[in-house]
Design a protein around this motif. Structure first.
Motif, PDB file in Angstrom:
ATOM      1  N   UNK A   1      -5.447 -10.430   3.512  1.00 31.32           N
ATOM      2  CA  UNK A   1      -4.401  -9.809   4.311  1.00 31.32           C
ATOM      3  C   UNK A   1      -3.216 -10.756   4.424  1.00 31.32           C
ATOM      4  N   UNK A   2      -2.023 -10.236   4.148  1.00 30.94           N
ATOM      5  CA  UNK A   2      -0.788 -11.002   4.303  1.00 30.94           C
ATOM      6  C   UNK A   2      -0.172 -10.591   5.630  1.00 30.94           C
ATOM      7  N   UNK A   3      -0.060 -11.508   6.603  1.00 33.25           N
ATOM      8  CA  UNK A   3       0.424 -11.127   7.931  1.00 33.25           C
ATOM      9  C   UNK A   3       1.889 -10.735   7.906  1.00 33.25           C
ATOM     10  N   UNK A   4       2.356 -10.027   8.946  1.00 36.26           N
ATOM     11  CA  UNK A   4       3.745  -9.545   8.977  1.00 36.26           C
ATOM     12  C   UNK A   4       4.779 -10.660   8.865  1.00 36.26           C
TER      13      UNK A   4
ATOM     14  N   UNK B   1      -2.633  -7.859   0.601  1.00 40.93           N
ATOM     15  CA  UNK B   1      -2.117  -6.639   1.235  1.00 40.93           C
ATOM     16  C   UNK B   1      -1.261  -7.023   2.426  1.00 40.93           C
ATOM     17  N   UNK B   2       0.007  -6.626   2.375  1.00 37.21           N
ATOM     18  CA  UNK B   2       0.922  -6.898   3.461  1.00 37.21           C
ATOM     19  C   UNK B   2       0.910  -5.778   4.480  1.00 37.21           C
ATOM     20  N   UNK B   3       0.610  -6.100   5.732  1.00 36.76           N
ATOM     21  CA  UNK B   3       0.512  -5.073   6.766  1.00 36.76           C
ATOM     22  C   UNK B   3       1.838  -4.894   7.497  1.00 36.76           C
ATOM     23  N   UNK B   4       1.992  -3.748   8.125  1.00 39.25           N
ATOM     24  CA  UNK B   4       3.096  -3.243   8.957  1.00 39.25           C
ATOM     25  C   UNK B   4       4.270  -2.663   8.185  1.00 39.25           C
ATOM     26  N   UNK B   5       4.632  -3.104   6.973  1.00 37.11           N
ATOM     27  CA  UNK B   5       5.739  -2.384   6.327  1.00 37.11           C
ATOM     28  C   UNK B   5       5.411  -0.910   6.114  1.00 37.11           C
ATOM     29  N   UNK B   6       4.162  -0.619   5.770  1.00 39.75           N
ATOM     30  CA  UNK B   6       3.750   0.764   5.525  1.00 39.75           C
ATOM     31  C   UNK B   6       2.553   1.126   6.402  1.00 39.75           C
ATOM     32  N   UNK B   7       1.547   0.270   6.440  1.00 39.50           N
ATOM     33  CA  UNK B   7       0.314   0.517   7.182  1.00 39.50           C
ATOM     34  C   UNK B   7       0.171  -0.491   8.325  1.00 39.50           C
TER      35      UNK B   7
ATOM     36  N   UNK C   1       0.787  -1.232   0.000  1.00 38.25           N
ATOM     37  CA  UNK C   1       0.000   0.000   0.000  1.00 38.25           C
ATOM     38  C   UNK C   1       0.804   1.258   0.000  1.00 38.25           C
ATOM     39  N   UNK C   2       2.029   1.234  -0.543  1.00 33.19           N
ATOM     40  CA  UNK C   2       2.863   2.435  -0.561  1.00 33.19           C
ATOM     41  C   UNK C   2       2.332   3.497  -1.510  1.00 33.19           C
ATOM     42  N   UNK C   3       1.338   3.157  -2.314  1.00 29.59           N
ATOM     43  CA  UNK C   3       0.782   4.155  -3.235  1.00 29.59           C
ATOM     44  C   UNK C   3      -0.636   4.540  -2.898  1.00 29.59           C
ATOM     45  N   UNK C   4      -1.144   4.090  -1.728  1.00 29.49           N
ATOM     46  CA  UNK C   4      -2.530   4.349  -1.371  1.00 29.49           C
ATOM     47  C   UNK C   4      -2.641   5.464  -0.344  1.00 29.49           C
TER      48      UNK C   4
END
Length: 494
Positions: free
Chosen positions: A129-132, A103-109, A58-61
């Motif tokens: 959702x792809x977990x950390x 969507x991978x969480x924690x790297x960005x959101x 989500x680096x572009x959202x």
């Protein structure tokens, strides 16, 4: 046999993989994944082929708080105030045919943006959702592993279907047996229909009832409107037209394969697996042989034995047979029909065929044709056809025939010339001419000198020099033979 396409992976299988820990958030929980692509672009759709599981952090959202590692002035912090609208983002992915978003969480959101969840639900795009603790590479590897398993299973299914069809063709009632086996394999209806309606009847009248005895069928009988649609497809594969035709009718997949002699194999199946076209093609080949008006009993038995692993020499008639290699952009089955054969082997780099008719050039194809051969000579004929196709492509001609005589014909001209230049590279033009004349006169110093117009001692000195440069024993007959072969494929100098 042409390999079937790689089957897709069901999204449900990825969700069921506990090691990945994926969690379904929005959109359908089922879908077909044909590949994996990771991107943080604001609009990755131009780089998608369709069917991908798109992985993103989500680096572009826009519209979400950054993770604890993000800074207000960095990428994550800036996205909370700008970035791409989730609705526009998802709409572009849907138009590109994306299968699902991971969507991978924690790297960005810290969490999956709510706007993305709502947009995926609104557009019907699966979102997981792809977990950390799950790297994107682990998701990709799982997809490719499952695709490999699916492809292996599909190849096994197609191989077993081919064997069962061949076994059915060997029964006393081969045509009904092949149709029954095909219908059972594809889970639908299979039958024979005319490519033209009977005289004096309209198209609807020709197919209003069940298939006549001359056009048997197997499987659940199709409804009259389905049979009418199949009859229309059968007319599209009439002689001189396409070799296959497909259409959809409600939830059914319809197909017609030309058999020749005014008949077509018609199929109505509730679904279509990647290998179904290959299975149907095998059945069409068998039925073409079994229903041909010309004497076809021996040919049908030949193909059956070949499909079951028999020897060509025991399976085919005496011939003569011609091996053909072809490259072009047309339908391989149409090419086979034009050459009067059903024995073809489609490959990624072209088509191989076997015919008992004298081949002629075909529009849209470049052909290489072997010399006439008996069944036991087919391996050599196949090699001849391959070399002839190379010459046809090099000369840009529609067709080339095998013409190289004798032992030299076992090696293609281009290969022979390359070998000759490498072998004779250390020799000057004068030494090559001297070696050629000396070998042509069976190693005679006097006759070689006379042919060259020099003294015999000059010939001796040059041959000794050539032997030294080549590091070869010119008294060895094998060495002389190889050098003579090489010299034949180089132009004389002087």
């Amino acid at each position: 046999m042409e390999a079937p396409p790689t089957p897709p992976v069901a999204l449900g299988r990825l969700l069921a993989d506990h090691e990945l820990g994926l969690r379904h958030l929005a959109g359908p929980a089922e879908g077909e994944v044909h590949g994996v692509h990771a991107s943080e672009m604001a609009d990755p759709s131009p780089y998608l082929l369709g069917g991908e599981l798109l992985l993103t952090a989500g680096a572009g959202l826009a519209g979400a708080e950054p993770s604890a590692g993000g800074q207000a002035g960095g990428p994550a912090g800036g996205l909370a105030h700008g970035g791409t609208d989730a609705g526009e983002y998802v709409a572009r992915l849907v138009r590109a045919g994306t299968a699902a978003v991971g969507f991978g969480v924690t790297p960005v959101h810290e969490t999956v943006p709510r706007s993305l969840v709502d947009a995926c639900a609104r557009h019907g795009l699966p979102l997981v959702e792809v977990p950390p603790g799950t790297p994107f590479t682990a998701v990709g590897r799982s997809v490719w592993r499952l695709m490999a398993q699916a492809r292996t299973g599909e190849l096994r299914r197609v191989t077993e279907a081919q064997q069962s069809l061949a076994a059915a063709a060997a029964r006393p009632d081969p045509v009904p047996a092949v149709l029954r086996r095909l219908a059972a394999t594809l889970g639908g209806w299979a039958g024979l229909l005319p490519t033209t309606p009977p005289e004096g009847t309209g198209a609807a009248a020709a197919v209003a009832g069940p298939p006549p005895a001359a056009a048997p069928g197997a499987g659940p009988p199709p409804a009259p409107e389905v049979l009418a649609a199949l009859a229309a497809l059968a007319r599209r594969v009439a002689p001189g037209s396409a070799a296959t035709a497909t259409a959809a009718h409600g939830e059914l997949h319809l197909a017609a394969h030309a058999l020749g002699d005014g008949r077509a194999l018609a199929l109505a199946t509730p679904s279509r697996a990647p290998g179904d076209h290959t299975v149907a093609s095998v059945a069409a080949v068998l039925l073409t042989l079994l229903t041909a008006h010309r004497p076809a009993g021996a040919q049908a038995a030949a193909l059956t034995r070949l499909l079951l692993g028999g020897e060509p020499g025991a399976a085919l008639g005496p011939g003569p047979w011609y091996a053909v290699h072809a490259r072009g952009g047309g339908d391989p089955q149409a090419l086979a029909a034009a050459l009067g054969t059903v024995l073809l082997d489609p490959r990624e780099d072209g088509v191989r065929l076997l015919t008992d008719r004298e081949p002629a050039p075909q529009a849209g194809w470049r052909l290489g044709v072997s010399a006439a051969a008996a069944p036991e000579g087919l391996p050599g004929a196949d090699a001849q056809a391959g070399r002839a196709l190379e010459r046809a492509e090099a000369a840009r001609t529609p067709m080339a025939r095998h013409t190289d005589p004798g032992f030299a014909g076992l090696v293609g001209e281009a290969e022979a010339r390359a070998h000759a230049e490498a072998l004779l590279g250390p020799l000057s033009p004068v030494l090559r001419d001297t070696l050629r004349a000396w070998l042509a006169h069976h190693g005679s110093w006097d006759r070689g000198a006379a042919a060259l117009g020099v003294h015999r001692n000059t010939v001796r000195q040059r041959i000794a020099r050539a032997a030294g440069l080549l590091g070869a024993d010119l008294d060895d007959p094998d060495t002389r033979m190889e050098l003579w072969f090489a010299l034949r494929h180089t132009e004389p100098d002087g």
